[in-house]
Design a protein around this motif. Structure first.
Motif, PDB file in Angstrom:
ATOM      1  N   MET A 139      10.530  -7.337  -9.095  1.00 23.64           N
ATOM      2  CA  MET A 139      11.334  -8.124  -8.677  1.00 23.64           C
ATOM      3  C   MET A 139      12.447  -9.053  -9.651  1.00 23.64           C
ATOM      4  SD  MET A 139      10.916  -7.975  -5.271  1.00 23.64           S
ATOM      5  CE  MET A 139      11.791  -9.354  -4.702  1.00 23.64           C
ATOM      6  N   GLU A 140      11.929  -8.486 -10.853  1.00 24.78           N
ATOM      7  CA  GLU A 140      13.246  -9.047 -11.827  1.00 24.78           C
ATOM      8  C   GLU A 140      12.949  -8.163 -13.218  1.00 24.78           C
ATOM      9  OE1 GLU A 140      11.226 -13.174 -12.440  1.00 24.78           O
ATOM     10  OE2 GLU A 140       9.326 -12.275 -13.500  1.00 24.78           O
ATOM     11  N   GLY A 141      13.661  -8.223 -14.270  1.00 22.68           N
ATOM     12  CA  GLY A 141      13.499  -7.414 -15.200  1.00 22.68           C
ATOM     13  C   GLY A 141      14.209  -6.256 -15.414  1.00 22.68           C
ATOM     14  N   VAL A 142      13.949  -5.094 -16.327  1.00 24.18           N
ATOM     15  CA  VAL A 142      14.562  -4.056 -16.485  1.00 24.18           C
ATOM     16  C   VAL A 142      14.673  -3.233 -14.963  1.00 24.18           C
ATOM     17  CG1 VAL A 142      14.884  -1.979 -17.792  1.00 24.18           C
ATOM     18  CG2 VAL A 142      14.358  -3.976 -18.826  1.00 24.18           C
ATOM     19  N   ASN A 143      13.363  -3.062 -14.581  1.00 24.52           N
ATOM     20  CA  ASN A 143      13.262  -2.173 -13.290  1.00 24.52           C
ATOM     21  C   ASN A 143      13.238  -2.967 -12.072  1.00 24.52           C
ATOM     22  OD1 ASN A 143      12.640   0.362 -14.711  1.00 24.52           O
ATOM     23  ND2 ASN A 143      10.590  -0.762 -15.275  1.00 24.52           N
ATOM     24  N   LYS A 144      14.057  -4.092 -11.873  1.00 21.98           N
ATOM     25  CA  LYS A 144      14.198  -4.923 -10.826  1.00 21.98           C
ATOM     26  C   LYS A 144      14.520  -4.020  -9.671  1.00 21.98           C
ATOM     27  CE  LYS A 144      16.831  -8.775  -8.979  1.00 21.98           C
ATOM     28  NZ  LYS A 144      17.758  -9.787  -9.105  1.00 21.98           N
ATOM     29  N   GLY A 145      13.872  -4.067  -8.623  1.00 24.86           N
ATOM     30  CA  GLY A 145      14.266  -3.545  -7.296  1.00 24.86           C
ATOM     31  C   GLY A 145      13.578  -2.158  -7.279  1.00 24.86           C
ATOM     32  N   LYS A 146      12.716  -1.774  -8.375  1.00 23.14           N
ATOM     33  CA  LYS A 146      12.293  -0.364  -8.305  1.00 23.14           C
ATOM     34  C   LYS A 146      10.789  -0.422  -8.415  1.00 23.14           C
ATOM     35  CE  LYS A 146      16.335   1.582 -10.462  1.00 23.14           C
ATOM     36  NZ  LYS A 146      16.834   1.968 -12.099  1.00 23.14           N
ATOM     37  N   VAL A 147      10.179   0.676  -7.916  1.00 27.70           N
ATOM     38  CA  VAL A 147       8.702   0.530  -8.440  1.00 27.70           C
ATOM     39  C   VAL A 147       8.519   1.066  -9.933  1.00 27.70           C
ATOM     40  CG1 VAL A 147       6.597   1.958  -7.764  1.00 27.70           C
ATOM     41  CG2 VAL A 147       8.072   1.551  -6.030  1.00 27.70           C
ATOM     42  N   CYS A 148       7.655   0.040 -10.471  1.00 23.45           N
ATOM     43  CA  CYS A 148       7.176   0.183 -11.884  1.00 23.45           C
ATOM     44  C   CYS A 148       5.837   0.890 -12.026  1.00 23.45           C
ATOM     45  CB  CYS A 148       7.698  -0.997 -12.472  1.00 23.45           C
ATOM     46  SG  CYS A 148       6.788  -2.549 -11.853  1.00 23.45           S
ATOM     47  N   GLY A 149       5.178   0.734 -11.217  1.00 24.31           N
ATOM     48  CA  GLY A 149       3.930   1.124 -11.354  1.00 24.31           C
ATOM     49  C   GLY A 149       2.696   1.350 -10.151  1.00 24.31           C
ATOM     50  N   TYR A 150       1.834   2.036 -10.446  1.00 21.00           N
ATOM     51  CA  TYR A 150       0.783   2.286  -9.398  1.00 21.00           C
ATOM     52  C   TYR A 150      -0.609   1.819  -9.846  1.00 21.00           C
ATOM     53  CZ  TYR A 150       4.370   5.395  -7.661  1.00 21.00           C
ATOM     54  OH  TYR A 150       5.580   5.764  -7.259  1.00 21.00           O
ATOM     55  N   ALA A 151      -1.531   1.159  -9.053  1.00 21.08           N
ATOM     56  CA  ALA A 151      -2.759   0.845  -9.278  1.00 21.08           C
ATOM     57  C   ALA A 151      -3.731   0.929  -8.053  1.00 21.08           C
ATOM     58  CB  ALA A 151      -2.937  -0.340 -10.053  1.00 21.08           C
ATOM     59  N   ARG A 152      -5.126   1.069  -8.085  1.00 15.88           N
ATOM     60  CA  ARG A 152      -5.813   0.933  -7.161  1.00 15.88           C
ATOM     61  C   ARG A 152      -6.510  -0.405  -6.797  1.00 15.88           C
ATOM     62  NH1 ARG A 152      -8.153   6.214  -8.953  1.00 15.88           N
ATOM     63  NH2 ARG A 152      -8.065   7.652  -7.125  1.00 15.88           N
ATOM     64  N   ARG A 199       0.862  -1.244   0.093  1.00  9.69           N
ATOM     65  CA  ARG A 199       0.003   0.049  -0.115  1.00  9.69           C
ATOM     66  C   ARG A 199       0.816   1.233   0.125  1.00  9.69           C
ATOM     67  NH1 ARG A 199      -4.465   1.264   4.272  1.00  9.69           N
ATOM     68  NH2 ARG A 199      -5.438   2.955   3.400  1.00  9.69           N
ATOM     69  N   ASN A 200       0.653   2.188  -1.040  1.00 10.58           N
ATOM     70  CA  ASN A 200       1.538   3.361  -1.153  1.00 10.58           C
ATOM     71  C   ASN A 200       1.209   4.126   0.246  1.00 10.58           C
ATOM     72  OD1 ASN A 200       1.950   6.142  -1.705  1.00 10.58           O
ATOM     73  ND2 ASN A 200       2.471   5.312  -3.790  1.00 10.58           N
ATOM     74  N   LEU A 201       2.253   4.700   0.871  1.00 13.31           N
ATOM     75  CA  LEU A 201       2.124   5.367   2.195  1.00 13.31           C
ATOM     76  C   LEU A 201       1.350   6.634   2.099  1.00 13.31           C
ATOM     77  CD1 LEU A 201       5.284   4.280   4.147  1.00 13.31           C
ATOM     78  CD2 LEU A 201       2.846   3.265   4.390  1.00 13.31           C
ATOM     79  N   ASN A 202       1.991   7.557   0.970  1.00 16.46           N
ATOM     80  CA  ASN A 202       1.410   8.642   0.549  1.00 16.46           C
ATOM     81  C   ASN A 202       0.258   8.829  -0.359  1.00 16.46           C
ATOM     82  OD1 ASN A 202       3.940   9.930   1.633  1.00 16.46           O
ATOM     83  ND2 ASN A 202       5.086   9.208  -0.255  1.00 16.46           N
ATOM     84  N   LYS A 203      -0.170   7.884  -0.975  1.00 14.14           N
ATOM     85  CA  LYS A 203      -1.584   7.791  -1.646  1.00 14.14           C
ATOM     86  C   LYS A 203      -2.245   6.455  -1.240  1.00 14.14           C
ATOM     87  CE  LYS A 203       0.512   8.758  -5.697  1.00 14.14           C
ATOM     88  NZ  LYS A 203       0.920   9.019  -7.025  1.00 14.14           N
ATOM     89  N   PRO A 204      -2.799   6.425  -0.082  1.00 12.23           N
ATOM     90  CA  PRO A 204      -3.344   5.083   0.479  1.00 12.23           C
ATOM     91  C   PRO A 204      -4.419   4.448  -0.516  1.00 12.23           C
ATOM     92  CG  PRO A 204      -3.417   6.967   2.031  1.00 12.23           C
ATOM     93  CD  PRO A 204      -3.111   7.680   0.796  1.00 12.23           C
ATOM     94  N   GLU A 205      -4.930   5.137  -1.405  1.00 10.08           N
ATOM     95  CA  GLU A 205      -5.917   4.598  -2.212  1.00 10.08           C
ATOM     96  C   GLU A 205      -5.025   3.797  -3.400  1.00 10.08           C
ATOM     97  OE1 GLU A 205      -5.366   8.731  -4.135  1.00 10.08           O
ATOM     98  OE2 GLU A 205      -5.780   7.776  -1.926  1.00 10.08           O
ATOM     99  N   PHE A 206      -3.891   3.886  -3.573  1.00  7.22           N
ATOM    100  CA  PHE A 206      -3.173   3.164  -4.580  1.00  7.22           C
ATOM    101  C   PHE A 206      -2.305   2.088  -3.880  1.00  7.22           C
ATOM    102  CE2 PHE A 206      -4.160   6.935  -6.859  1.00  7.22           C
ATOM    103  CZ  PHE A 206      -4.349   6.467  -7.978  1.00  7.22           C
ATOM    104  N   PHE A 207      -1.808   1.225  -4.741  1.00  8.22           N
ATOM    105  CA  PHE A 207      -0.914   0.176  -4.350  1.00  8.22           C
ATOM    106  C   PHE A 207       0.499   0.552  -5.134  1.00  8.22           C
ATOM    107  CE2 PHE A 207      -4.508  -1.772  -2.880  1.00  8.22           C
ATOM    108  CZ  PHE A 207      -4.203  -2.300  -1.737  1.00  8.22           C
ATOM    109  N   SER A 208       1.685   0.417  -4.612  1.00 16.58           N
ATOM    110  CA  SER A 208       2.734   0.422  -5.163  1.00 16.58           C
ATOM    111  C   SER A 208       3.292  -0.745  -5.873  1.00 16.58           C
ATOM    112  CB  SER A 208       3.973   0.976  -4.398  1.00 16.58           C
ATOM    113  OG  SER A 208       3.701   2.396  -3.913  1.00 16.58           O
ATOM    114  N   ILE A 209       3.685  -1.000  -7.032  1.00 17.46           N
ATOM    115  CA  ILE A 209       4.151  -2.414  -7.516  1.00 17.46           C
ATOM    116  C   ILE A 209       5.833  -2.352  -7.912  1.00 17.46           C
ATOM    117  CG2 ILE A 209       3.875  -3.875  -9.586  1.00 17.46           C
ATOM    118  CD1 ILE A 209       1.103  -2.405  -9.852  1.00 17.46           C
ATOM    119  N   LEU A 210       6.441  -3.067  -7.128  1.00 16.00           N
ATOM    120  CA  LEU A 210       7.892  -3.092  -7.452  1.00 16.00           C
ATOM    121  C   LEU A 210       8.509  -4.307  -7.963  1.00 16.00           C
ATOM    122  CD1 LEU A 210      10.226  -1.776  -4.749  1.00 16.00           C
ATOM    123  CD2 LEU A 210      10.647  -4.147  -5.159  1.00 16.00           C
TER     124      LEU A 210
END
Length: 169
Positions: free
Chosen positions: A68-81, A55-66
């Motif tokens: 675990m593999e690929g080009v953005n490994k270890g980074k948040v790559c998206g947000y969704a409700r 759950r995104n701490l700054n925008k609680p209605e959104f989830f952060s998607i981090l």
């Protein structure tokens, strides 16, 4: 040459594999990726990628998607409700939870590791048969079933994250 007049009935063995469940107004509707602005950069979130979702701490209605593999490994790559996951594992960092209790300051220490099936910015309808699981570091040191407060750390085949809850399907 050998010829046979035997007919084989394969029945359902040759039927198509079951289709993956999709969310209404899917962010993956036209492509297996969607883009999100993360800070000042644009990142791509890839369907069927191994991710951690919290759950995104700054925008609680959104989830952060981090990723675990690929080009953005270890980074948040998206947000969704709403986020649909499969092969989900519930994880809580005990040390980080203790820091939350000690300092009374939020940090990301509880998340779900899984395969990203779908994401949407619309809240999805539920049929009422789902088990509602949530997390609150001041109540329990694990995820728990909302209406019974029973600890819940089982791995699940399919989970829908939306609002402040995880719905086990």
């Amino acid at each position: 040459m050998f010829q046979s007049s035997i007919d084989f009935d394969f029945g359902s063995e040759l039927s198509e594999p079951p289709k993956k469940r999709a969310l209404e107004n899917s962010l993956f509707y036209s492509s297996p990726t969607f883009n999100s602005k993360v800070g000042k950069v644009e990142r791509s979130c890839v369907q069927m990628l191994r991710v951690r979702v919290y759950r995104n701490l700054n925008k609680p209605e959104f989830f952060s998607i981090l990723a675990m593999e690929g080009v953005n490994k270890g980074k948040v790559c998206g947000y969704a409700r709403s986020v649909l996951l499969e092969n989900a594992k519930f994880k809580v960092s005990i040390k980080s939870r203790e820091r939350v209790l000690r300092d009374n300051r939020r940090n990301v220490h509880a998340f779900i590791e899984a395969i990203l099936v779908d994401a949407s910015n619309d809240i999805q309808p539920l049929n009422g048969s789902e088990k509602c699981v949530t997390y609150n570091p001041f109540v329990c040191d694990t995820f728990f079933v909302r209406n019974t407060s029973e600890a819940f750390m089982d791995d699940v085949n399919e989970a829908l994250l939306q609002g402040s809850d995880v719905f086990v399907l």
